[in-house]
Scaffold this motif. Sequence first.
Motif, PDB file in Angstrom:
ATOM      1  N   GLY C  20     -28.801  -9.637  62.922  1.00 48.70           N
ATOM      2  CA  GLY C  20     -29.152  -9.972  61.533  1.00 48.70           C
ATOM      3  C   GLY C  20     -30.368  -9.192  61.070  1.00 48.70           C
ATOM      4  O   GLY C  20     -30.394  -8.660  59.958  1.00 48.70           O
ATOM      5  N   THR C  54     -30.889 -13.141  55.005  1.00 46.50           N
ATOM      6  CA  THR C  54     -29.912 -12.131  55.430  1.00 46.50           C
ATOM      7  C   THR C  54     -29.649 -12.251  56.931  1.00 46.50           C
ATOM      8  O   THR C  54     -28.515 -12.105  57.387  1.00 46.50           O
ATOM      9  N   TRP C  58     -25.747 -12.793  57.627  1.00 47.81           N
ATOM     10  CA  TRP C  58     -25.358 -11.381  57.616  1.00 47.81           C
ATOM     11  C   TRP C  58     -23.853 -11.125  57.695  1.00 47.81           C
ATOM     12  O   TRP C  58     -23.381 -10.164  57.075  1.00 47.81           O
TER      13      TRP C  58
END
Lengths: 345, 170, 96
Positions: C20, C54, C58
Amino acid sequence: MSLKYQAVMWNRQKKIYDSVLIAGVVLYLGLFSGLGAIFHPNATAETLLIRGFGTAALLLLHIILSIGPLCRLNPRFLPLLYNRRHLGVTMFILALAHGGFSIVQFHALGDVNPLVSVLAGETRYTSLSDFPFQPLGLAALLILFLMAATSHDFWLTNLTPPVWKALHMLVYVAYGLIVLHVVLGALQAETSPVLAALLGVGLAWVLILHLLAARKEKLPDEKTYPAAADGYVNVCAVSEIPEKCAHVALIGGERVAIFKYDGKISAISNVCQHQNGPLGEGRIIDGLVTCPWHGFQYRPQDGASPEPFKEKVPTFNVKVIGGRVWVHPQPNPPGTAVEPARIGE
Amino acid sequence: MIRPLRRRHRRIISVLAVLLPLAFIAGIASRKSIPAMAEIPPAIRPAAPEFTHLIFEQNDLWGQFDITTRVYADTLPPSRLAVELHPQRYLEYPDLLVYWSAGAAGAAKIPPQEAFLIGVLSGREKGLFLLPAPALETDGSVILYSLAQQQRIATAALPSHSILSGGNPR
Amino acid sequence: MPVMLADILILLAAIYLCIGLLFAIPFAFFGAGQIDPTARKATAGFKLIIIPGTMALWPLLAFRWLKGVAEPPEEKNPHRLAARGPENNPAREGKG
Protein backbone atom coordinates in the motif's frame (compact mmCIF):
# COMPACT_ATOMS: atom_id res chain seq x y z
CA MET A 1 -18.08 22.38 -2.32
CA SER A 2 -14.58 22.20 -3.64
CA LEU A 3 -12.93 22.77 -7.02
CA LYS A 4 -9.57 21.43 -5.90
CA TYR A 5 -8.64 19.30 -2.95
CA GLN A 6 -6.62 20.65 -0.05
CA ALA A 7 -5.53 18.88 3.12
CA VAL A 8 -8.09 20.93 5.07
CA MET A 9 -10.38 23.63 3.64
CA TRP A 10 -9.83 26.05 6.50
CA ASN A 11 -12.40 28.69 7.32
CA ARG A 12 -13.13 30.76 10.42
CA GLN A 13 -15.64 28.29 11.82
CA LYS A 14 -13.28 25.34 11.44
CA LYS A 15 -10.44 27.29 13.07
CA ILE A 16 -12.63 28.14 16.09
CA TYR A 17 -13.90 24.56 16.25
CA ASP A 18 -10.40 23.07 16.16
CA SER A 19 -8.97 25.63 18.63
CA VAL A 20 -11.65 24.71 21.18
CA LEU A 21 -11.03 21.01 20.49
CA ILE A 22 -7.25 21.19 20.92
CA ALA A 23 -7.51 23.42 24.00
CA GLY A 24 -9.99 20.96 25.51
CA VAL A 25 -7.75 17.95 24.85
CA VAL A 26 -4.62 19.70 26.22
CA LEU A 27 -6.54 20.90 29.31
CA TYR A 28 -7.92 17.42 29.95
CA LEU A 29 -4.53 15.71 29.57
CA GLY A 30 -2.88 18.35 31.79
CA LEU A 31 -5.53 18.02 34.50
CA PHE A 32 -5.48 14.23 34.32
CA SER A 33 -1.68 14.03 34.61
CA GLY A 34 -1.52 16.70 37.35
CA LEU A 35 -4.27 15.21 39.50
CA GLY A 36 -3.00 11.69 38.76
CA ALA A 37 0.48 12.61 40.00
CA ILE A 38 -1.04 14.07 43.20
CA PHE A 39 -3.47 11.24 44.01
CA HIS A 40 -1.31 8.36 42.73
CA PRO A 41 2.24 9.43 43.57
CA ASN A 42 3.51 5.92 42.90
CA ALA A 43 2.12 5.80 39.33
CA THR A 44 4.79 6.21 36.64
CA ALA A 45 4.61 8.86 33.90
CA GLU A 46 3.95 6.11 31.31
CA THR A 47 1.01 4.80 33.32
CA LEU A 48 -0.48 8.29 33.66
CA LEU A 49 -0.07 8.90 29.92
CA ILE A 50 -1.68 5.55 29.00
CA ARG A 51 -4.64 6.30 31.27
CA GLY A 52 -4.85 9.95 30.19
CA PHE A 53 -4.88 9.22 26.46
CA GLY A 54 -7.27 6.29 26.90
CA THR A 55 -9.82 8.19 28.96
CA ALA A 56 -9.54 11.27 26.70
CA ALA A 57 -10.27 9.11 23.62
CA LEU A 58 -13.19 7.42 25.38
CA LEU A 59 -14.70 10.74 26.49
CA LEU A 60 -14.28 12.22 23.00
CA LEU A 61 -15.89 9.14 21.42
CA HIS A 62 -18.95 9.65 23.64
CA ILE A 63 -19.12 13.30 22.55
CA ILE A 64 -18.76 12.31 18.87
CA LEU A 65 -21.47 9.66 19.12
CA SER A 66 -23.83 12.11 20.84
CA ILE A 67 -23.65 14.74 18.09
CA GLY A 68 -25.55 12.80 15.40
CA PRO A 69 -28.66 11.98 17.45
CA LEU A 70 -28.62 15.37 19.20
CA CYS A 71 -28.81 17.04 15.77
CA ARG A 72 -31.70 14.78 14.76
CA LEU A 73 -33.51 15.71 17.98
CA ASN A 74 -32.70 19.43 17.96
CA PRO A 75 -31.21 21.45 15.05
CA ARG A 76 -29.49 23.80 17.50
CA PHE A 77 -26.70 21.20 17.79
CA LEU A 78 -25.94 21.34 14.03
CA PRO A 79 -22.83 23.57 14.44
CA LEU A 80 -21.23 20.65 16.32
CA LEU A 81 -21.82 18.35 13.34
CA TYR A 82 -20.10 20.72 10.90
CA ASN A 83 -16.55 19.62 11.71
CA ARG A 84 -17.20 16.27 13.38
CA ARG A 85 -14.56 14.59 11.22
CA HIS A 86 -11.82 16.56 13.00
CA LEU A 87 -13.16 15.26 16.31
CA GLY A 88 -12.93 11.74 14.89
CA VAL A 89 -9.34 12.13 13.66
CA THR A 90 -8.32 13.66 17.02
CA MET A 91 -9.97 10.78 18.83
CA PHE A 92 -8.08 8.28 16.67
CA ILE A 93 -4.76 10.02 17.45
CA LEU A 94 -5.53 9.86 21.21
CA ALA A 95 -6.50 6.18 20.93
CA LEU A 96 -3.35 5.47 18.91
CA ALA A 97 -1.21 7.13 21.60
CA HIS A 98 -3.00 5.05 24.26
CA GLY A 99 -2.43 1.85 22.26
CA GLY A 100 1.16 2.73 21.34
CA PHE A 101 2.23 3.52 24.90
CA SER A 102 0.41 0.42 26.20
CA ILE A 103 2.15 -1.86 23.70
CA VAL A 104 5.55 -0.40 24.60
CA GLN A 105 4.83 -0.60 28.34
CA PHE A 106 3.31 -4.07 28.47
CA HIS A 107 4.54 -5.96 25.41
CA ALA A 108 7.81 -4.53 24.11
CA LEU A 109 10.23 -5.81 26.74
CA GLY A 110 10.00 -9.52 25.88
CA ASP A 111 11.49 -11.52 23.03
CA VAL A 112 8.16 -11.87 21.16
CA ASN A 113 6.93 -9.39 18.53
CA PRO A 114 4.86 -6.91 20.63
CA LEU A 115 1.84 -7.20 18.32
CA VAL A 116 1.97 -11.00 18.49
CA SER A 117 2.13 -10.61 22.25
CA VAL A 118 -1.03 -8.45 22.18
CA LEU A 119 -2.92 -10.99 20.06
CA ALA A 120 -1.63 -14.25 21.54
CA GLY A 121 -0.38 -13.29 25.01
CA GLU A 122 -3.64 -14.07 26.77
CA THR A 123 -5.94 -16.90 25.74
CA ARG A 124 -8.54 -17.29 28.50
CA TYR A 125 -11.49 -16.59 26.19
CA THR A 126 -13.86 -18.56 28.41
CA SER A 127 -13.34 -16.30 31.44
CA LEU A 128 -14.93 -12.86 31.69
CA SER A 129 -12.59 -11.47 34.33
CA ASP A 130 -9.48 -12.76 32.53
CA PHE A 131 -10.76 -12.25 28.99
CA PRO A 132 -8.06 -11.07 26.51
CA PHE A 133 -9.28 -7.47 26.37
CA GLN A 134 -6.32 -6.06 24.48
CA PRO A 135 -7.13 -7.63 21.07
CA LEU A 136 -10.56 -5.95 21.42
CA GLY A 137 -8.84 -2.57 21.73
CA LEU A 138 -6.56 -3.35 18.79
CA ALA A 139 -9.55 -4.28 16.60
CA ALA A 140 -11.29 -1.02 17.55
CA LEU A 141 -8.10 0.90 16.77
CA LEU A 142 -7.97 -0.66 13.28
CA ILE A 143 -11.55 0.50 12.60
CA LEU A 144 -10.76 3.99 13.90
CA PHE A 145 -7.68 4.05 11.63
CA LEU A 146 -9.76 3.12 8.60
CA MET A 147 -12.24 5.89 9.44
CA ALA A 148 -9.60 8.56 10.15
CA ALA A 149 -7.62 7.61 7.02
CA THR A 150 -10.72 7.94 4.81
CA SER A 151 -12.15 11.08 6.39
CA HIS A 152 -11.12 13.45 3.56
CA ASP A 153 -13.70 14.48 0.94
CA PHE A 154 -11.61 12.67 -1.71
CA TRP A 155 -12.69 9.37 -0.13
CA LEU A 156 -16.27 10.54 0.28
CA THR A 157 -16.45 11.35 -3.45
CA ASN A 158 -14.62 8.27 -4.68
CA LEU A 159 -16.32 5.74 -2.45
CA THR A 160 -19.65 7.57 -2.95
CA PRO A 161 -21.52 8.87 0.13
CA PRO A 162 -23.61 5.73 0.84
CA VAL A 163 -20.54 3.45 0.81
CA TRP A 164 -18.51 6.01 2.80
CA LYS A 165 -21.33 6.34 5.35
CA ALA A 166 -21.64 2.56 5.63
CA LEU A 167 -17.88 2.33 6.22
CA HIS A 168 -18.06 5.05 8.87
CA MET A 169 -20.99 3.36 10.59
CA LEU A 170 -18.36 0.84 11.69
CA VAL A 171 -17.87 3.35 14.51
CA TYR A 172 -20.66 1.48 16.32
CA VAL A 173 -18.70 -1.76 16.08
CA ALA A 174 -15.64 0.11 17.35
CA TYR A 175 -17.71 1.57 20.21
CA GLY A 176 -18.94 -1.88 21.22
CA LEU A 177 -15.36 -3.23 21.14
CA ILE A 178 -14.10 -0.27 23.18
CA VAL A 179 -16.79 -0.66 25.86
CA LEU A 180 -15.85 -4.35 26.15
CA HIS A 181 -12.13 -3.43 26.16
CA VAL A 182 -12.71 -1.10 29.12
CA VAL A 183 -15.16 -3.31 31.04
CA LEU A 184 -13.04 -6.46 30.67
CA GLY A 185 -9.76 -4.58 31.02
CA ALA A 186 -9.35 -1.46 33.13
CA LEU A 187 -12.57 -1.98 35.12
CA GLN A 188 -11.48 -5.48 36.20
CA ALA A 189 -8.47 -4.00 38.00
CA GLU A 190 -9.87 -0.59 38.98
CA THR A 191 -12.70 -1.61 41.25
CA SER A 192 -13.74 1.94 42.19
CA PRO A 193 -17.53 2.20 41.69
CA VAL A 194 -17.08 5.74 40.31
CA LEU A 195 -15.30 4.56 37.17
CA ALA A 196 -17.84 1.81 36.46
CA ALA A 197 -20.69 4.29 37.08
CA LEU A 198 -19.13 6.85 34.69
CA LEU A 199 -18.90 4.30 31.87
CA GLY A 200 -22.40 3.02 32.66
CA VAL A 201 -23.83 6.55 32.43
CA GLY A 202 -21.92 7.19 29.18
CA LEU A 203 -23.22 3.96 27.66
CA ALA A 204 -26.80 4.66 28.74
CA TRP A 205 -26.57 8.24 27.40
CA VAL A 206 -25.32 7.14 23.96
CA LEU A 207 -27.86 4.32 23.63
CA ILE A 208 -30.88 6.33 24.84
CA LEU A 209 -30.03 9.28 22.55
CA HIS A 210 -29.73 6.94 19.56
CA LEU A 211 -32.98 5.12 20.36
CA LEU A 212 -34.85 8.44 20.69
CA ALA A 213 -33.41 9.73 17.41
CA ALA A 214 -34.16 6.42 15.65
CA ARG A 215 -37.79 6.59 16.80
CA LYS A 216 -38.11 10.14 15.50
CA GLU A 217 -36.47 9.22 12.19
CA LYS A 218 -38.72 6.23 11.63
CA LEU A 219 -41.98 8.21 11.43
CA PRO A 220 -41.49 9.97 8.04
CA ASP A 221 -40.41 6.67 6.47
CA GLU A 222 -43.63 4.90 7.43
CA LYS A 223 -46.17 7.28 5.90
CA THR A 224 -47.48 6.36 2.42
CA TYR A 225 -49.25 8.62 -0.07
CA PRO A 226 -52.09 7.64 -2.39
CA ALA A 227 -51.45 8.10 -6.13
CA ALA A 228 -53.95 9.61 -8.59
CA ALA A 229 -54.58 8.22 -12.10
CA ASP A 230 -51.84 10.42 -13.61
CA GLY A 231 -49.31 8.98 -11.15
CA TYR A 232 -48.97 12.13 -9.00
CA VAL A 233 -49.24 11.63 -5.24
CA ASN A 234 -51.08 13.95 -2.89
CA VAL A 235 -48.49 14.94 -0.30
CA CYS A 236 -49.58 17.87 1.81
CA ALA A 237 -51.34 21.22 1.91
CA VAL A 238 -49.35 24.23 0.74
CA SER A 239 -50.10 25.85 4.09
CA GLU A 240 -48.24 23.05 5.89
CA ILE A 241 -44.92 24.19 4.39
CA PRO A 242 -43.24 27.15 6.12
CA GLU A 243 -41.86 29.83 3.76
CA LYS A 244 -38.32 29.06 2.47
CA CYS A 245 -38.50 25.66 4.17
CA ALA A 246 -39.51 22.17 3.08
CA HIS A 247 -41.98 19.41 3.76
CA VAL A 248 -40.25 15.99 3.65
CA ALA A 249 -42.07 12.90 2.37
CA LEU A 250 -41.01 9.38 1.37
CA ILE A 251 -41.74 9.20 -2.37
CA GLY A 252 -40.11 6.88 -4.90
CA GLY A 253 -38.26 4.89 -2.25
CA GLU A 254 -36.47 7.86 -0.70
CA ARG A 255 -37.26 11.17 0.92
CA VAL A 256 -38.23 14.14 -1.25
CA ALA A 257 -37.86 17.75 -0.05
CA ILE A 258 -40.74 19.98 -1.20
CA PHE A 259 -39.77 23.64 -0.83
CA LYS A 260 -42.02 26.72 -0.70
CA TYR A 261 -40.43 30.01 -1.71
CA ASP A 262 -41.50 33.27 -3.38
CA GLY A 263 -45.00 31.95 -4.14
CA LYS A 264 -43.64 28.79 -5.78
CA ILE A 265 -43.22 25.10 -4.95
CA SER A 266 -40.30 22.92 -6.13
CA ALA A 267 -39.37 19.36 -5.19
CA ILE A 268 -35.89 17.84 -5.18
CA SER A 269 -34.38 14.67 -3.74
CA ASN A 270 -33.74 15.11 -0.02
CA VAL A 271 -30.28 13.51 -0.36
CA CYS A 272 -27.38 15.97 -0.54
CA GLN A 273 -24.70 14.82 -3.00
CA HIS A 274 -21.90 15.74 -0.59
CA GLN A 275 -22.54 13.56 2.47
CA ASN A 276 -26.21 12.60 1.98
CA GLY A 277 -27.32 15.28 4.44
CA PRO A 278 -31.09 16.00 4.69
CA LEU A 279 -31.69 18.91 2.31
CA GLY A 280 -35.32 19.19 3.42
CA GLU A 281 -34.16 20.14 6.90
CA GLY A 282 -32.21 23.06 5.47
CA ARG A 283 -33.57 26.43 4.35
CA ILE A 284 -33.57 28.48 1.18
CA ILE A 285 -30.79 31.05 1.58
CA ASP A 286 -30.13 33.57 -1.21
CA GLY A 287 -32.54 31.64 -3.41
CA LEU A 288 -30.65 28.34 -2.93
CA VAL A 289 -31.54 25.22 -0.96
CA THR A 290 -28.77 25.00 1.66
CA CYS A 291 -27.84 21.69 3.27
CA PRO A 292 -27.96 21.94 7.07
CA TRP A 293 -24.89 19.74 7.47
CA HIS A 294 -22.11 21.48 5.51
CA GLY A 295 -23.82 24.26 3.57
CA PHE A 296 -23.79 22.70 0.07
CA GLN A 297 -26.27 24.62 -2.09
CA TYR A 298 -28.69 23.71 -4.92
CA ARG A 299 -31.13 25.68 -7.05
CA PRO A 300 -34.66 24.52 -6.14
CA GLN A 301 -35.79 24.63 -9.81
CA ASP A 302 -33.18 22.23 -11.24
CA GLY A 303 -31.38 20.68 -8.24
CA ALA A 304 -28.00 21.91 -9.52
CA SER A 305 -25.34 23.78 -7.58
CA PRO A 306 -24.55 27.24 -8.94
CA GLU A 307 -21.45 27.56 -11.16
CA PRO A 308 -18.60 26.74 -10.80
CA PHE A 309 -19.78 23.86 -8.59
CA LYS A 310 -20.99 20.64 -10.19
CA GLU A 311 -23.15 18.89 -7.59
CA LYS A 312 -26.64 17.91 -8.83
CA VAL A 313 -29.57 16.07 -7.28
CA PRO A 314 -32.68 14.54 -8.95
CA THR A 315 -35.74 16.79 -9.30
CA PHE A 316 -39.47 15.98 -9.27
CA ASN A 317 -42.43 17.24 -11.26
CA VAL A 318 -44.79 19.05 -8.96
CA LYS A 319 -48.20 20.73 -9.18
CA VAL A 320 -50.55 22.59 -6.86
CA ILE A 321 -54.29 21.90 -7.08
CA GLY A 322 -56.78 23.40 -4.65
CA GLY A 323 -54.15 24.30 -2.11
CA ARG A 324 -52.66 20.76 -2.11
CA VAL A 325 -49.20 19.80 -3.32
CA TRP A 326 -48.94 16.88 -5.78
CA VAL A 327 -45.57 15.28 -6.62
CA HIS A 328 -44.80 12.78 -9.38
CA PRO A 329 -42.83 9.86 -7.87
CA GLN A 330 -40.64 9.36 -10.97
CA PRO A 331 -37.44 11.34 -10.33
CA ASN A 332 -35.91 13.36 -13.17
CA PRO A 333 -32.19 12.92 -13.84
CA PRO A 334 -30.03 15.05 -11.50
CA GLY A 335 -29.95 18.71 -12.55
CA THR A 336 -33.10 18.53 -14.76
CA ALA A 337 -34.94 21.87 -14.74
CA VAL A 338 -38.59 21.61 -13.66
CA GLU A 339 -41.06 24.50 -13.85
CA PRO A 340 -41.97 25.34 -10.21
CA ALA A 341 -45.68 25.07 -9.37
CA ARG A 342 -47.21 28.50 -8.73
CA ILE A 343 -49.22 28.78 -5.54
CA GLY A 344 -52.72 30.02 -6.25
CA GLU A 345 -52.84 29.06 -9.96
CA MET B 1 -28.42 9.30 5.07
CA ILE B 2 -30.33 7.24 2.57
CA ARG B 3 -33.13 4.88 3.54
CA PRO B 4 -31.18 1.57 3.47
CA LEU B 5 -28.55 3.10 5.75
CA ARG B 6 -31.22 4.51 8.08
CA ARG B 7 -32.60 0.97 8.38
CA ARG B 8 -29.13 -0.48 8.98
CA HIS B 9 -28.48 2.25 11.56
CA ARG B 10 -31.68 1.33 13.43
CA ARG B 11 -30.75 -2.36 13.42
CA ILE B 12 -27.21 -1.72 14.69
CA ILE B 13 -28.54 0.49 17.50
CA SER B 14 -31.18 -2.07 18.47
CA VAL B 15 -28.53 -4.82 18.69
CA LEU B 16 -26.11 -2.62 20.66
CA ALA B 17 -28.89 -1.48 23.01
CA VAL B 18 -29.40 -5.10 24.04
CA LEU B 19 -25.87 -6.51 23.90
CA LEU B 20 -23.78 -3.72 25.41
CA PRO B 21 -25.75 -3.27 28.67
CA LEU B 22 -25.73 -7.08 29.13
CA ALA B 23 -21.96 -7.23 28.50
CA PHE B 24 -21.42 -4.26 30.82
CA ILE B 25 -23.40 -5.85 33.67
CA ALA B 26 -21.77 -9.26 33.17
CA GLY B 27 -18.29 -7.69 33.07
CA ILE B 28 -18.85 -5.67 36.26
CA ALA B 29 -20.46 -8.65 38.03
CA SER B 30 -17.50 -10.89 37.22
CA ARG B 31 -14.92 -8.57 38.78
CA LYS B 32 -12.59 -10.20 41.25
CA SER B 33 -11.34 -8.45 44.36
CA ILE B 34 -7.94 -6.83 43.90
CA PRO B 35 -5.46 -9.69 43.50
CA ALA B 36 -3.12 -9.87 46.45
CA MET B 37 -0.47 -12.43 47.24
CA ALA B 38 -1.69 -13.78 50.58
CA GLU B 39 0.42 -16.91 50.47
CA ILE B 40 4.17 -17.09 50.17
CA PRO B 41 5.99 -20.28 49.31
CA PRO B 42 6.17 -22.66 52.30
CA ALA B 43 9.97 -23.02 52.01
CA ILE B 44 10.50 -19.44 53.10
CA ARG B 45 7.29 -18.93 55.05
CA PRO B 46 7.93 -18.59 58.76
CA ALA B 47 5.21 -20.10 60.93
CA ALA B 48 3.79 -17.15 62.84
CA PRO B 49 3.34 -18.91 66.20
CA GLU B 50 7.08 -19.62 66.25
CA PHE B 51 7.91 -15.91 66.31
CA THR B 52 6.26 -14.57 69.41
CA HIS B 53 8.98 -12.25 70.76
CA LEU B 54 8.76 -8.73 69.39
CA ILE B 55 12.22 -7.20 69.52
CA PHE B 56 11.87 -4.18 67.25
CA GLU B 57 9.02 -2.01 65.89
CA GLN B 58 9.10 1.21 63.89
CA ASN B 59 6.67 3.08 61.57
CA ASP B 60 8.95 5.44 59.65
CA LEU B 61 11.69 3.21 58.36
CA TRP B 62 10.64 3.40 54.68
CA GLY B 63 10.76 7.10 53.80
CA GLN B 64 7.68 8.01 51.72
CA PHE B 65 6.14 4.55 52.20
CA ASP B 66 3.89 4.09 55.18
CA ILE B 67 5.00 0.61 56.25
CA THR B 68 5.18 -0.63 59.84
CA THR B 69 8.26 -2.79 60.40
CA ARG B 70 8.51 -5.35 63.21
CA VAL B 71 11.28 -7.85 63.94
CA TYR B 72 10.34 -11.00 65.84
CA ALA B 73 12.53 -13.68 67.41
CA ASP B 74 11.61 -17.31 67.96
CA THR B 75 13.32 -17.51 71.34
CA LEU B 76 15.27 -15.22 73.64
CA PRO B 77 18.07 -14.94 72.84
CA PRO B 78 17.02 -15.60 69.27
CA SER B 79 18.08 -18.51 67.14
CA ARG B 80 16.02 -17.27 64.18
CA LEU B 81 14.61 -13.87 63.25
CA ALA B 82 11.62 -12.84 61.12
CA VAL B 83 10.71 -9.38 59.84
CA GLU B 84 7.08 -8.34 59.48
CA LEU B 85 6.17 -5.61 56.95
CA HIS B 86 2.69 -4.13 57.21
CA PRO B 87 1.85 -1.51 54.54
CA GLN B 88 -0.56 1.05 56.00
CA ARG B 89 -1.50 2.30 52.55
CA TYR B 90 -2.01 0.32 49.35
CA LEU B 91 1.31 -0.38 47.59
CA GLU B 92 0.71 0.38 43.91
CA TYR B 93 3.40 -1.95 42.61
CA PRO B 94 2.92 -5.33 41.02
CA ASP B 95 5.34 -8.18 41.78
CA LEU B 96 7.02 -6.53 44.74
CA LEU B 97 9.90 -8.76 45.91
CA VAL B 98 11.44 -8.48 49.40
CA TYR B 99 15.20 -9.02 49.84
CA TRP B 100 17.51 -8.98 52.85
CA SER B 101 21.01 -7.81 52.13
CA ALA B 102 24.03 -7.68 54.42
CA GLY B 103 25.38 -4.17 55.01
CA ALA B 104 23.88 -0.90 53.78
CA ALA B 105 22.71 -2.43 50.46
CA GLY B 106 23.90 0.54 48.35
CA ALA B 107 21.57 2.44 46.02
CA ALA B 108 21.86 0.48 42.76
CA LYS B 109 18.66 -0.16 40.75
CA ILE B 110 18.79 -3.88 41.40
CA PRO B 111 19.53 -5.57 44.75
CA PRO B 112 23.12 -6.78 45.29
CA GLN B 113 24.01 -10.16 43.84
CA GLU B 114 24.44 -11.73 47.28
CA ALA B 115 21.10 -10.43 48.65
CA PHE B 116 18.62 -13.06 49.92
CA LEU B 117 15.11 -13.21 48.41
CA ILE B 118 12.86 -13.56 51.46
CA GLY B 119 9.36 -13.17 49.98
CA VAL B 120 6.79 -11.03 48.18
CA LEU B 121 4.70 -8.11 49.37
CA SER B 122 1.40 -7.06 47.83
CA GLY B 123 -1.24 -4.38 48.32
CA ARG B 124 -1.94 -3.89 52.02
CA GLU B 125 -1.24 -7.48 53.01
CA LYS B 126 0.86 -7.94 56.14
CA GLY B 127 3.90 -10.14 55.36
CA LEU B 128 6.10 -12.07 57.79
CA PHE B 129 9.48 -13.00 56.28
CA LEU B 130 12.12 -15.30 57.69
CA LEU B 131 15.48 -13.54 57.84
CA PRO B 132 18.50 -15.60 56.76
CA ALA B 133 20.98 -16.81 59.41
CA PRO B 134 23.58 -14.07 58.69
CA ALA B 135 21.06 -11.50 59.98
CA LEU B 136 22.04 -12.60 63.51
CA GLU B 137 25.71 -11.93 62.84
CA THR B 138 25.84 -8.90 60.58
CA ASP B 139 23.95 -5.62 60.06
CA GLY B 140 21.56 -5.68 57.15
CA SER B 141 18.83 -3.95 55.15
CA VAL B 142 15.51 -4.93 53.70
CA ILE B 143 14.93 -4.03 50.04
CA LEU B 144 11.65 -3.75 48.11
CA TYR B 145 12.19 -4.45 44.41
CA SER B 146 9.55 -4.22 41.64
CA LEU B 147 10.00 -7.07 39.22
CA ALA B 148 7.64 -5.46 36.69
CA GLN B 149 9.45 -2.14 36.71
CA GLN B 150 12.84 -3.75 37.23
CA GLN B 151 13.90 -1.27 39.84
CA ARG B 152 14.43 -0.90 43.55
CA ILE B 153 11.48 0.88 45.14
CA ALA B 154 12.74 1.37 48.69
CA THR B 155 15.35 0.24 51.20
CA ALA B 156 15.20 0.20 55.00
CA ALA B 157 18.17 -0.43 57.28
CA LEU B 158 17.34 -2.78 60.18
CA PRO B 159 18.79 -2.11 63.64
CA SER B 160 22.33 -3.41 64.19
CA HIS B 161 22.75 -7.15 64.58
CA SER B 162 23.90 -6.74 68.15
CA ILE B 163 20.50 -5.30 69.08
CA LEU B 164 18.63 -7.96 67.13
CA SER B 165 20.68 -10.91 68.38
CA GLY B 166 20.55 -9.59 71.91
CA GLY B 167 16.83 -9.91 71.68
CA ASN B 168 16.14 -6.88 73.87
CA PRO B 169 12.59 -5.72 73.31
CA ARG B 170 12.31 -2.07 72.33
CA MET C 1 -5.28 -16.87 19.56
CA PRO C 2 -2.40 -19.27 18.77
CA VAL C 3 0.98 -17.61 18.32
CA MET C 4 1.37 -19.03 14.81
CA LEU C 5 -1.95 -17.54 13.69
CA ALA C 6 -0.99 -14.18 15.22
CA ASP C 7 2.37 -14.34 13.43
CA ILE C 8 0.69 -15.03 10.07
CA LEU C 9 -1.93 -12.29 10.54
CA ILE C 10 0.68 -9.69 11.41
CA LEU C 11 2.92 -10.74 8.54
CA LEU C 12 0.02 -10.51 6.05
CA ALA C 13 -1.01 -7.10 7.43
CA ALA C 14 2.59 -5.86 7.17
CA ILE C 15 2.90 -7.08 3.55
CA TYR C 16 -0.47 -5.50 2.64
CA LEU C 17 0.46 -2.14 4.16
CA CYS C 18 3.98 -2.16 2.63
CA ILE C 19 2.53 -2.73 -0.84
CA GLY C 20 0.00 0.00 0.00
CA LEU C 21 2.78 2.44 0.90
CA LEU C 22 4.73 1.66 -2.30
CA PHE C 23 1.53 2.18 -4.31
CA ALA C 24 0.45 5.29 -2.38
CA ILE C 25 3.35 7.52 -3.47
CA PRO C 26 2.83 7.34 -7.26
CA PHE C 27 -0.92 7.27 -6.68
CA ALA C 28 -0.87 10.52 -4.68
CA PHE C 29 1.08 12.27 -7.46
CA PHE C 30 -0.50 10.78 -10.61
CA GLY C 31 -3.25 8.23 -9.92
CA ALA C 32 -5.55 10.39 -7.79
CA GLY C 33 -5.82 13.01 -10.56
CA GLN C 34 -6.46 10.29 -13.11
CA ILE C 35 -9.46 8.76 -11.33
CA ASP C 36 -10.82 12.06 -9.93
CA PRO C 37 -10.33 15.30 -11.94
CA THR C 38 -10.75 17.44 -8.80
CA ALA C 39 -7.48 15.91 -7.50
CA ARG C 40 -5.46 17.14 -10.50
CA LYS C 41 -4.75 20.57 -9.03
CA ALA C 42 -4.50 19.30 -5.48
CA THR C 43 -2.12 20.73 -2.89
CA ALA C 44 0.91 18.94 -1.41
CA GLY C 45 -0.96 18.67 1.89
CA PHE C 46 -3.73 16.76 0.13
CA LYS C 47 -1.23 14.35 -1.44
CA LEU C 48 0.22 13.65 2.00
CA ILE C 49 -3.13 13.28 3.72
CA ILE C 50 -4.48 10.62 1.34
CA ILE C 51 -1.47 8.30 1.86
CA PRO C 52 -2.83 6.41 4.92
CA GLY C 53 -6.22 5.85 3.24
CA THR C 54 -4.49 4.72 0.04
CA MET C 55 -2.45 2.22 2.05
CA ALA C 56 -5.71 0.80 3.39
CA LEU C 57 -7.75 0.78 0.14
CA TRP C 58 -5.03 0.33 -2.51
CA PRO C 59 -6.57 -2.69 -4.32
CA LEU C 60 -9.73 -0.70 -5.19
CA LEU C 61 -7.72 2.36 -6.29
CA ALA C 62 -5.24 0.26 -8.30
CA PHE C 63 -8.17 -1.40 -10.09
CA ARG C 64 -9.71 1.96 -11.03
CA TRP C 65 -6.38 3.47 -12.10
CA LEU C 66 -5.48 0.46 -14.27
CA LYS C 67 -8.97 0.36 -15.75
CA GLY C 68 -8.61 4.00 -16.78
CA VAL C 69 -11.58 5.26 -14.78
CA ALA C 70 -11.70 9.05 -15.28
CA GLU C 71 -14.56 10.14 -12.99
CA PRO C 72 -15.66 9.13 -9.48
CA PRO C 73 -18.67 6.78 -9.61
CA GLU C 74 -22.19 8.14 -9.13
CA GLU C 75 -23.74 7.13 -5.85
CA LYS C 76 -26.51 4.56 -5.78
CA ASN C 77 -29.69 5.66 -4.05
CA PRO C 78 -33.31 4.92 -5.01
CA HIS C 79 -33.90 8.35 -6.62
CA ARG C 80 -30.72 8.34 -8.73
CA LEU C 81 -31.28 4.73 -9.83
CA ALA C 82 -34.89 5.50 -10.80
CA ALA C 83 -33.83 8.69 -12.60
CA ARG C 84 -31.47 6.70 -14.86
CA GLY C 85 -34.50 4.97 -16.36
CA PRO C 86 -35.30 1.25 -16.53
CA GLU C 87 -32.42 0.40 -18.90
CA ASN C 88 -29.87 1.55 -16.35
CA ASN C 89 -31.70 0.31 -13.32
CA PRO C 90 -31.35 -3.44 -12.78
CA ALA C 91 -33.69 -3.29 -9.80
CA ARG C 92 -36.54 -1.96 -11.95
CA GLU C 93 -35.77 -4.25 -14.85
CA GLY C 94 -35.89 -7.27 -12.56
CA LYS C 95 -39.36 -6.32 -11.45
CA GLY C 96 -40.45 -5.86 -15.06
